[in-house]
Design an enzyme around this catalytic site. Structure first.
Site, PDB file in Angstrom:
ATOM      1  N   ASP A 139      43.791  68.467  23.986  1.00  0.00           N
ATOM      2  CA  ASP A 139      43.131  69.439  23.107  1.00  0.00           C
ATOM      3  C   ASP A 139      42.362  70.451  23.958  1.00  0.00           C
ATOM      4  O   ASP A 139      41.551  70.056  24.797  1.00  0.00           O
ATOM      5  CB  ASP A 139      42.168  68.716  22.153  1.00  0.00           C
ATOM      6  N   ARG A 213      56.103  68.482  21.694  1.00  0.00           N
ATOM      7  CA  ARG A 213      55.915  69.413  20.564  1.00  0.00           C
ATOM      8  C   ARG A 213      54.922  70.514  20.920  1.00  0.00           C
ATOM      9  O   ARG A 213      55.133  71.673  20.592  1.00  0.00           O
ATOM     10  CB  ARG A 213      55.350  68.651  19.366  1.00  0.00           C
TER      11      ARG A 213
HETATM   12  C1  LIG Z   1      47.196  69.039  21.562  1.00  0.00           C
HETATM   13  S1  LIG Z   1      47.722  67.425  21.149  1.00  0.00           S
HETATM   14  C2  LIG Z   1      49.097  67.131  22.275  1.00  0.00           C
HETATM   15  C3  LIG Z   1      49.969  66.001  21.836  1.00  0.00           C
HETATM   16  C4  LIG Z   1      51.153  65.672  22.765  1.00  0.00           C
HETATM   17  N1  LIG Z   1      50.699  65.144  24.031  1.00  0.00           N
HETATM   18  C5  LIG Z   1      52.048  66.880  22.968  1.00  0.00           C
HETATM   19  O1  LIG Z   1      52.087  67.389  24.109  1.00  0.00           O
HETATM   20  O2  LIG Z   1      52.704  67.291  22.015  1.00  0.00           O
HETATM   21  C6  LIG Z   1      46.436  66.422  21.897  1.00  0.00           C
HETATM   22  C7  LIG Z   1      46.441  65.001  21.375  1.00  0.00           C
HETATM   23  O3  LIG Z   1      45.454  64.227  22.073  1.00  0.00           O
HETATM   24  C8  LIG Z   1      44.901  63.314  21.158  1.00  0.00           C
HETATM   25  N2  LIG Z   1      43.576  62.885  21.661  1.00  0.00           N
HETATM   26  C9  LIG Z   1      42.450  63.617  21.710  1.00  0.00           C
HETATM   27  N3  LIG Z   1      41.430  62.891  22.186  1.00  0.00           N
HETATM   28  C10 LIG Z   1      41.924  61.659  22.433  1.00  0.00           C
HETATM   29  C11 LIG Z   1      41.346  60.449  22.917  1.00  0.00           C
HETATM   30  N4  LIG Z   1      40.053  60.358  23.212  1.00  0.00           N
HETATM   31  N5  LIG Z   1      42.146  59.374  23.053  1.00  0.00           N
HETATM   32  C12 LIG Z   1      43.468  59.452  22.753  1.00  0.00           C
HETATM   33  N6  LIG Z   1      44.067  60.566  22.288  1.00  0.00           N
HETATM   34  C13 LIG Z   1      43.298  61.648  22.133  1.00  0.00           C
HETATM   35  C14 LIG Z   1      44.830  64.094  19.865  1.00  0.00           C
HETATM   36  O4  LIG Z   1      44.717  63.254  18.718  1.00  0.00           O
HETATM   37  C15 LIG Z   1      46.102  64.903  19.898  1.00  0.00           C
HETATM   38  O5  LIG Z   1      47.163  64.261  19.235  1.00  0.00           O
END
Ligand SMILES: C[S@@+](CC[C@H](N)C(=O)[O-])C[C@H]1O[C@@H](n2cnc3c(N)ncnc32)[C@H](O)[C@@H]1O
Length: 233
Positions: A139, A213
């Site tokens: 994020d 994605r």
């Molecule tokens: C921008 S999305 C990217 C998802 C995937 N990696 C992609 O490239 O399509 C970031 C993901 O990190 C997850 N995330 C954020 N903080 C996290 C944490 N503390 N532990 C695990 N996942 C986390 C969010 O829920 C989100 O699905």
């Protein structure tokens, strides 16, 4: 009674999106428990007894994907690397449901899932137990006052450094220039070397890469992926 005090951890991302499809609810009901190590849960393991990874993955090497989104990269790596066990962490339940569907279709059996915050997983991973970690399109938190929510901050990098083995690889992909800046500043301060020797090393994806994605979205919107590879000292 436990003497480990449960830390207060704010999670700022989304936990739920639109309603799950019937098939996705079935995957969650039927498959998730067997794939998620119960000891990660605070109520089940208030003393934070470390996970027995050798038991979990029959002595295989262990990798970790942080925030797997829809799980496409996680399943791809699991299929390519049957001799490795991979743990994926993701609090967004719609993403977890997507992953479970993909696991059924791919038939891979070398995955464990924590449907929650990776910081709860760090608590129970033994020191120097992980061979490789992936942080793919984390994020971005673009506003300056939110930069402290980013993964590349001491709150996350200190426990990550503790659980990675010396020599372990940490891959970060991002399309946000300022995230690259913060990553290159923070990650080396936590005991990692950036392995790039020239621009090609961060411009070209890894040989075993599967575009996620979020990368597809970044490309559609004209942003440039950066592929950063670090090695734990
Ligand atoms: C921008 S999305 C990217 C998802 C995937 N990696 C992609 O490239 O399509 C970031 C993901 O990190 C997850 N995330 C954020 N903080 C996290 C944490 N503390 N532990 C695990 N996942 C986390 C969010 O829920 C989100 O699905």
């Amino acid at each position: 009674m436990s003497d480990t005090e449960r830390p207060r951890r704010n999670f700022y991302g989304r936990l739920k999106g639109k309603s799950l499809k019937k098939s996705q609810k079935t995957y969650i009901d039927e498959d998730l428990d067997a794939l998620s190590p119960g000891a990660v849960d605070w109520d089940a393991n208030p003393d934070r007894t470390p996970l027995e990874l050798d038991t979990l993955f029959d002595g295989r090497k262990v990798w970790l994907e942080i925030g797997f989104g829809g799980g496409e990269h996680l399943v791809h790596q699991a299929g390519q690397n049957p001799d490795v066990g991979i743990i994926g962490c993701e609090p967004y339940i719609n993403g977890v449901a997507m992953l479970l569907g993909k696991i059924r279709r791919a038939g891979v059996d070398n995955l464990a899932i924590h449907p929650g915050d990776v910081r709860d997983m760090f608590d129970v991973l033994p020191e120097a137990s992980i061979d490789r970690a992936f942080l793919l399109y984390p994020d971005p938190w673009p506003k300056t006052r939110h930069h402290r929510r980013r993964f590349v901050t001491p709150e996350h990098l200190e426990p990550l450094a503790r659980v990675l083995k010396p020599g372990a690889i940490f891959r970060v992909a991002t399309d946000i220039e300022d995230y690259v800046r913060q990553t290159l500043e923070q990650v080396p301060q936590h005991g990692f070397d950036w392995l790039a020797e020239g621009p090609e090393d961060w411009r070209a994806p890894w040989d075993d890469w599967l575009s996620t994605r979020y990368e597809q979205k970044a490309l559609r919107e004209g942003r440039t992926p950066h592929y950063l590879t670090f090695r734990k000292r």
